[in-house]
Structure formats: structure tokens, C-alpha cells
Design a protein around this motif. Structure first.
Motif, PDB file in Angstrom:
ATOM      1  N   GLU A   1       1.011  -1.325   0.141  1.00  0.00           N
ATOM      2  CA  GLU A   1      -0.148   0.073   0.029  1.00  0.00           C
ATOM      3  C   GLU A   1       0.867   1.125   0.015  1.00  0.00           C
ATOM      4  N   ALA A   2       1.935   1.305   0.956  1.00  0.00           N
ATOM      5  CA  ALA A   2       2.712   2.428   0.991  1.00  0.00           C
ATOM      6  C   ALA A   2       3.605   2.758  -0.481  1.00  0.00           C
TER       7      ALA A   2
ATOM      8  N   ALA B   1      16.780  -7.024  -0.719  1.00  0.00           N
ATOM      9  CA  ALA B   1      17.568  -6.117  -1.523  1.00  0.00           C
ATOM     10  C   ALA B   1      16.725  -5.099  -2.008  1.00  0.00           C
ATOM     11  N   LEU B   2      15.892  -5.130  -2.342  1.00  0.00           N
ATOM     12  CA  LEU B   2      14.991  -4.268  -3.311  1.00  0.00           C
ATOM     13  C   LEU B   2      14.262  -3.303  -2.173  1.00  0.00           C
ATOM     14  N   HIS B   3      13.968  -3.833  -0.918  1.00  0.00           N
ATOM     15  CA  HIS B   3      13.421  -2.762   0.026  1.00  0.00           C
ATOM     16  C   HIS B   3      14.500  -1.840   0.385  1.00  0.00           C
TER      17      HIS B   3
ATOM     18  N   ALA C   1      10.288   4.288   5.584  1.00  0.00           N
ATOM     19  CA  ALA C   1      10.230   3.726   6.742  1.00  0.00           C
ATOM     20  C   ALA C   1       9.865   2.028   6.910  1.00  0.00           C
ATOM     21  N   ILE C   2       8.742   1.913   6.251  1.00  0.00           N
ATOM     22  CA  ILE C   2       8.228   0.550   6.080  1.00  0.00           C
ATOM     23  C   ILE C   2       9.334  -0.390   5.285  1.00  0.00           C
TER      24      ILE C   2
ATOM     25  N   ALA D   1      14.043  -4.367   5.061  1.00  0.00           N
ATOM     26  CA  ALA D   1      15.218  -4.572   4.675  1.00  0.00           C
ATOM     27  C   ALA D   1      16.166  -5.115   5.830  1.00  0.00           C
ATOM     28  N   GLN D   2      15.676  -4.526   7.236  1.00  0.00           N
ATOM     29  CA  GLN D   2      16.556  -5.077   8.111  1.00  0.00           C
ATOM     30  C   GLN D   2      15.922  -6.431   8.909  1.00  0.00           C
ATOM     31  N   ALA D   3      14.816  -6.897   8.383  1.00  0.00           N
ATOM     32  CA  ALA D   3      14.220  -8.110   8.967  1.00  0.00           C
ATOM     33  C   ALA D   3      14.954  -9.155   8.931  1.00  0.00           C
TER      34      ALA D   3
END
Length: 106
Positions: free
Chosen positions: A9-10, A60-62, A98-99, A104-106
Motif C-alpha cells: 500500500e505504501a 535487497a529491493l526494500h 520507513a516501511i 530490509a532489516q528484518a
């Protein structure tokens, strides 16, 4: 699953606001804003598609999406006081960044 839906959505909201901003910035002559919004809209659209299909390259794309969204938000913020579409774009990019940073860090 909720974060995935929020990401999609974002990203899609960012695509829409970037496209509106591009249209307005063409008339205003904000070249750097146009260039960043084009990149941002493209990477956000791809990010939404990757997220929807659960691509193994999503993380990686995030990270890239967050980086581009941060840059776009910073540029649009420069014009936000006198151009509504830039203000809306800056906000959408900030939320998307932010999302995507979280994913990406998860």
C-alpha cells in the motif's frame, strides 16, 4: 502478512504521489525533483510487485527502495511550502521509506 500489505500500500501510494508531483514539477521546472520522482515511482512499483509475489530478492529491493524514497522525500520537501503535490509526495516517500527500511532489516 500485515507488514507486507502495508508495504504494498505504501509503495503504490508513493507511485501515485510521485506521478502527480512529476506532472506539477514539469510546469514548475524542478528538474531534480522530476528525476528523483521518476526513479522513486519506478522502484516503488517494482517493490510492490516483488512484495506481492514474495520474491527472494525483496530484502535487497526494500533497501534500495528506502534509499530512493529518502532522497525523493528530501528533494520534494524543498518545494513543499509552495507546491502541494511536493508536500504530499514527501510524506508518502517518508512513510514508504520507513516501511521498506524495516523490511530490509528484518
Amino acid at each position: 502478512m500485515e507488514i507486507s500489505k502495508s508495504c504494498i500500500e505504501a509503495c503504490l501510494a508513493c507511485v501515485v504521489t510521485c506521478e502527480r508531483c512529476i506532472t506539477d514539477c514539469v510546469a514548475s521546472g524542478h528538474k531534480e525533483c522530476i528525476l528523483l520522482c521518476r526513479d522513486c515511482a519506478d522502484v516503488c512499483a517494482l517493490c510492490a510487485r516483488f512484495e506481492a509475489r514474495g520474491s527472494r530478492f525483496g530484502k535487497a529491493l526494500h533497501a534500495l527502495c528506502a534509499e530512493v524514497c529518502h532522497a525523493c522525500s528530501a528533494e520534494c520537501s524543498k518545494h513543499a511550502a509552495h507546491q502541494e503535490s511536493c508536500r504530499e509526495c514527501a510524506e508518502a516517500c517518508k512513510k514508504c521509506a520507513a516501511i521498506c527500511t524495516e523490511l530490509a532489516q528484518a
